[in-house]
Motif scaffolding. Structure first.
Motif, PDB file in Angstrom:
ATOM      1  N   SER A 188      -0.126   5.605  -4.924  1.00 47.67           N
ATOM      2  CA  SER A 188      -0.498   6.574  -5.953  1.00 47.67           C
ATOM      3  C   SER A 188      -0.615   7.975  -5.358  1.00 47.67           C
ATOM      4  O   SER A 188      -0.268   8.968  -5.997  1.00 47.67           O
ATOM      5  N   LYS A 189      -1.042   8.068  -4.106  1.00 46.72           N
ATOM      6  CA  LYS A 189      -1.094   9.379  -3.436  1.00 46.72           C
ATOM      7  C   LYS A 189       0.315   9.923  -3.219  1.00 46.72           C
ATOM      8  O   LYS A 189       0.579  11.112  -3.451  1.00 46.72           O
ATOM      9  N   LEU A 190       1.219   9.059  -2.757  1.00 48.47           N
ATOM     10  CA  LEU A 190       2.612   9.492  -2.554  1.00 48.47           C
ATOM     11  C   LEU A 190       3.207   9.999  -3.868  1.00 48.47           C
ATOM     12  O   LEU A 190       3.880  11.034  -3.906  1.00 48.47           O
ATOM     13  N   LEU A 191       2.935   9.266  -4.948  1.00 47.71           N
ATOM     14  CA  LEU A 191       3.489   9.651  -6.257  1.00 47.71           C
ATOM     15  C   LEU A 191       2.928  10.993  -6.716  1.00 47.71           C
ATOM     16  O   LEU A 191       3.663  11.865  -7.191  1.00 47.71           O
ATOM     17  N   ASN A 224       4.555  -3.403 -16.147  1.00 48.53           N
ATOM     18  CA  ASN A 224       5.707  -3.533 -15.250  1.00 48.53           C
ATOM     19  C   ASN A 224       5.241  -4.030 -13.903  1.00 48.53           C
ATOM     20  O   ASN A 224       4.223  -3.585 -13.376  1.00 48.53           O
ATOM     21  N   VAL A 225       6.017  -4.942 -13.346  1.00 49.41           N
ATOM     22  CA  VAL A 225       5.618  -5.554 -12.087  1.00 49.41           C
ATOM     23  C   VAL A 225       6.338  -4.873 -10.926  1.00 49.41           C
ATOM     24  O   VAL A 225       7.551  -4.697 -10.951  1.00 49.41           O
ATOM     25  N   ILE A 226       5.563  -4.465  -9.948  1.00 43.92           N
ATOM     26  CA  ILE A 226       6.119  -3.883  -8.727  1.00 43.92           C
ATOM     27  C   ILE A 226       5.984  -4.927  -7.627  1.00 43.92           C
ATOM     28  O   ILE A 226       4.875  -5.398  -7.345  1.00 43.92           O
ATOM     29  N   ASN A 227       7.081  -5.281  -7.036  1.00 43.58           N
ATOM     30  CA  ASN A 227       7.023  -6.210  -5.907  1.00 43.58           C
ATOM     31  C   ASN A 227       6.512  -5.433  -4.686  1.00 43.58           C
ATOM     32  O   ASN A 227       7.225  -4.609  -4.132  1.00 43.58           O
ATOM     33  N   GLN A 268       9.985  -5.641   5.939  1.00 49.03           N
ATOM     34  CA  GLN A 268      11.038  -4.651   6.227  1.00 49.03           C
ATOM     35  C   GLN A 268      11.926  -4.367   5.023  1.00 49.03           C
ATOM     36  O   GLN A 268      12.445  -3.281   4.869  1.00 49.03           O
ATOM     37  N   MET A 269      12.110  -5.387   4.175  1.00 51.33           N
ATOM     38  CA  MET A 269      12.969  -5.190   3.015  1.00 51.33           C
ATOM     39  C   MET A 269      12.298  -4.320   1.964  1.00 51.33           C
ATOM     40  O   MET A 269      12.943  -3.677   1.171  1.00 51.33           O
ATOM     41  N   ARG A 270      10.991  -4.403   1.910  1.00 48.15           N
ATOM     42  CA  ARG A 270      10.255  -3.694   0.871  1.00 48.15           C
ATOM     43  C   ARG A 270       9.303  -2.725   1.545  1.00 48.15           C
ATOM     44  O   ARG A 270       8.103  -2.915   1.510  1.00 48.15           O
ATOM     45  N   ASN A 271       9.833  -1.721   2.168  1.00 49.36           N
ATOM     46  CA  ASN A 271       8.925  -0.798   2.838  1.00 49.36           C
ATOM     47  C   ASN A 271       8.353   0.194   1.838  1.00 49.36           C
ATOM     48  O   ASN A 271       8.717   0.212   0.669  1.00 49.36           O
ATOM     49  N   ARG A 272       7.442   0.986   2.310  1.00 48.16           N
ATOM     50  CA  ARG A 272       6.758   1.990   1.507  1.00 48.16           C
ATOM     51  C   ARG A 272       7.678   2.844   0.655  1.00 48.16           C
ATOM     52  O   ARG A 272       7.424   3.129  -0.491  1.00 48.16           O
ATOM     53  N   GLU A 273       8.777   3.279   1.293  1.00 52.88           N
ATOM     54  CA  GLU A 273       9.692   4.192   0.607  1.00 52.88           C
ATOM     55  C   GLU A 273      10.428   3.494  -0.532  1.00 52.88           C
ATOM     56  O   GLU A 273      10.625   4.076  -1.590  1.00 52.88           O
ATOM     57  N   THR A 274      10.841   2.237  -0.272  1.00 48.06           N
ATOM     58  CA  THR A 274      11.535   1.481  -1.325  1.00 48.06           C
ATOM     59  C   THR A 274      10.616   1.283  -2.528  1.00 48.06           C
ATOM     60  O   THR A 274      11.021   1.452  -3.681  1.00 48.06           O
ATOM     61  N   ILE A 275       9.395   0.911  -2.242  1.00 49.06           N
ATOM     62  CA  ILE A 275       8.431   0.685  -3.325  1.00 49.06           C
ATOM     63  C   ILE A 275       8.195   1.990  -4.081  1.00 49.06           C
ATOM     64  O   ILE A 275       8.200   2.035  -5.308  1.00 49.06           O
ATOM     65  N   GLN A 276       8.058   3.107  -3.333  1.00 49.79           N
ATOM     66  CA  GLN A 276       7.834   4.410  -3.957  1.00 49.79           C
ATOM     67  C   GLN A 276       9.006   4.799  -4.854  1.00 49.79           C
ATOM     68  O   GLN A 276       8.819   5.325  -5.948  1.00 49.79           O
ATOM     69  N   GLU A 277      10.229   4.527  -4.402  1.00 49.03           N
ATOM     70  CA  GLU A 277      11.416   4.840  -5.210  1.00 49.03           C
ATOM     71  C   GLU A 277      11.379   4.107  -6.548  1.00 49.03           C
ATOM     72  O   GLU A 277      11.694   4.670  -7.592  1.00 49.03           O
ATOM     73  N   GLU A 278      11.007   2.831  -6.469  1.00 49.58           N
ATOM     74  CA  GLU A 278      10.946   2.019  -7.687  1.00 49.58           C
ATOM     75  C   GLU A 278       9.891   2.588  -8.647  1.00 49.58           C
ATOM     76  O   GLU A 278      10.129   2.718  -9.848  1.00 49.58           O
ATOM     77  N   ILE A 279       8.758   2.950  -8.099  1.00 52.99           N
ATOM     78  CA  ILE A 279       7.688   3.537  -8.915  1.00 52.99           C
ATOM     79  C   ILE A 279       8.175   4.831  -9.567  1.00 52.99           C
ATOM     80  O   ILE A 279       7.976   5.063 -10.759  1.00 52.99           O
ATOM     81  N   ARG A 280       8.837   5.673  -8.791  1.00 45.87           N
ATOM     82  CA  ARG A 280       9.309   6.960  -9.330  1.00 45.87           C
ATOM     83  C   ARG A 280      10.268   6.762 -10.482  1.00 45.87           C
ATOM     84  O   ARG A 280      10.268   7.543 -11.434  1.00 45.87           O
ATOM     85  N   SER A 281      11.107   5.729 -10.409  1.00 42.03           N
ATOM     86  CA  SER A 281      12.062   5.561 -11.493  1.00 42.03           C
ATOM     87  C   SER A 281      11.342   5.155 -12.784  1.00 42.03           C
ATOM     88  O   SER A 281      11.670   5.623 -13.860  1.00 42.03           O
ATOM     89  N   TYR A 282      10.316   4.306 -12.678  1.00 38.32           N
ATOM     90  CA  TYR A 282       9.506   3.990 -13.865  1.00 38.32           C
ATOM     91  C   TYR A 282       8.841   5.254 -14.417  1.00 38.32           C
ATOM     92  O   TYR A 282       8.798   5.493 -15.617  1.00 38.32           O
TER      93      TYR A 282
END
Ligand code: NYM
Ligand code: MG
Length: 218
Positions: free
Chosen positions: A23-26, A177-180, A185-199
């Motif tokens: 949430s801070k990154l967002l 919406n569910v965030i994995n 390594q597959m789901r690092n911070r940046e990947t998760i943040q990208e998914e959040i940003r698109s929502y």
């Protein structure tokens, strides 16, 4: 043409699953890169008098029965509604760490009736977006015992069951919406943040009405 209101965005999920970091990154991204006025809040808000009681309870400095602490968590949201409404209407987007969904899941996990738990929060401002952080299969956030009340592996598993039950059974969760949030390594911070940003971008783009709706009224 009035200016558009801000969006109410909620992050939900178990303790230590990454809600605060994300949430801070967002919030930094929206305000610095997108020029969107944005503020991060968290429930419980431990800065108010009611929040002080909740904090003391969580730190095991005071005892409180299950219904009473449930009502305090709910009251802690209600006491913030006027200022949150004013901020949203003047165009600020609010990113909120936990809301009424944690209220229900944590109290239900102690054995309280779900309908009763929900009733206290009926009429709060309805979120425009709820992101539930799910830990998926490579569970790693439950391998701890934290300092605060509720921070045991066993209790977190009970809470997770309540979140999951609620999510799969209730039409009121259809918008969640569910965030994995698996932190490998597959789901690092940046990947998760990208998914959040698109929502979040979709939500901001599709914000239609200037009115704020009420939670759990339909
Ligand atoms: N919690 C949080 C509840 O039991 N009910 C609620 O309504 C809310 C908002 O408080 N373990 C629990 C979940 C957490 C604890 O929250 C403190 P945090 O986000 O760890 O400060
Ligand atoms: Mg915590």
């Amino acid at each position: 043409m009035g200016s558009k209101r801000g969006a109410l965005i909620i992050f939900e999920g178990l303790d230590r699953i990454g809600k605060t970091t994300q949430s801070k990154l967002l919030c930094d991204y929206l305000s610095q890169d997108c020029n969107i006025r944005c503020e991060r809040l968290a429930f419980p808000d431990r800065t108010t008098q009611i929040g002080g009681l909740i904090d003391a309870y969580l730190q095991r400095k005071i005892e409180c029965n299950d219904r009473t602490i449930h009502l305090l968590f709910s009251a802690n949201r209600w006491e913030c509604m006027d200022s949150m409404r004013a901020k949203l209407l003047r165009g600020d987007t609010l990113i909120v760490d936990r809301y009424a969904y944690s209220g229900v899941a944590f109290s239900q996990a102690k054995g309280l009736d779900k309908t009763w738990c929900q009733s206290c929060d009926v009429g709060l401002i309805k979120p425009d977006l709820v992101l539930y952080f799910h830990r998926g299969k490579q569970a790693n956030c439950l391998s701890y015992t934290g300092e605060e009340r509720y921070e045991t592996k066993h209790f977190q598993e009970e809470v997770e069951t309540c979140f999951e039950q609620f999510r799969s059974s209730s039409h009121q969760w259809k918008d969640i919406n569910v965030i994995n949030a698996d932190n490998n390594q597959m789901r690092n911070r940046e990947t998760i943040q990208e998914e959040i940003r698109s929502y979040v971008k979709d939500t901001l783009k599709n914000l239609k009405s200037n009115d704020l709706e009420e939670l759990w009224k339909d």
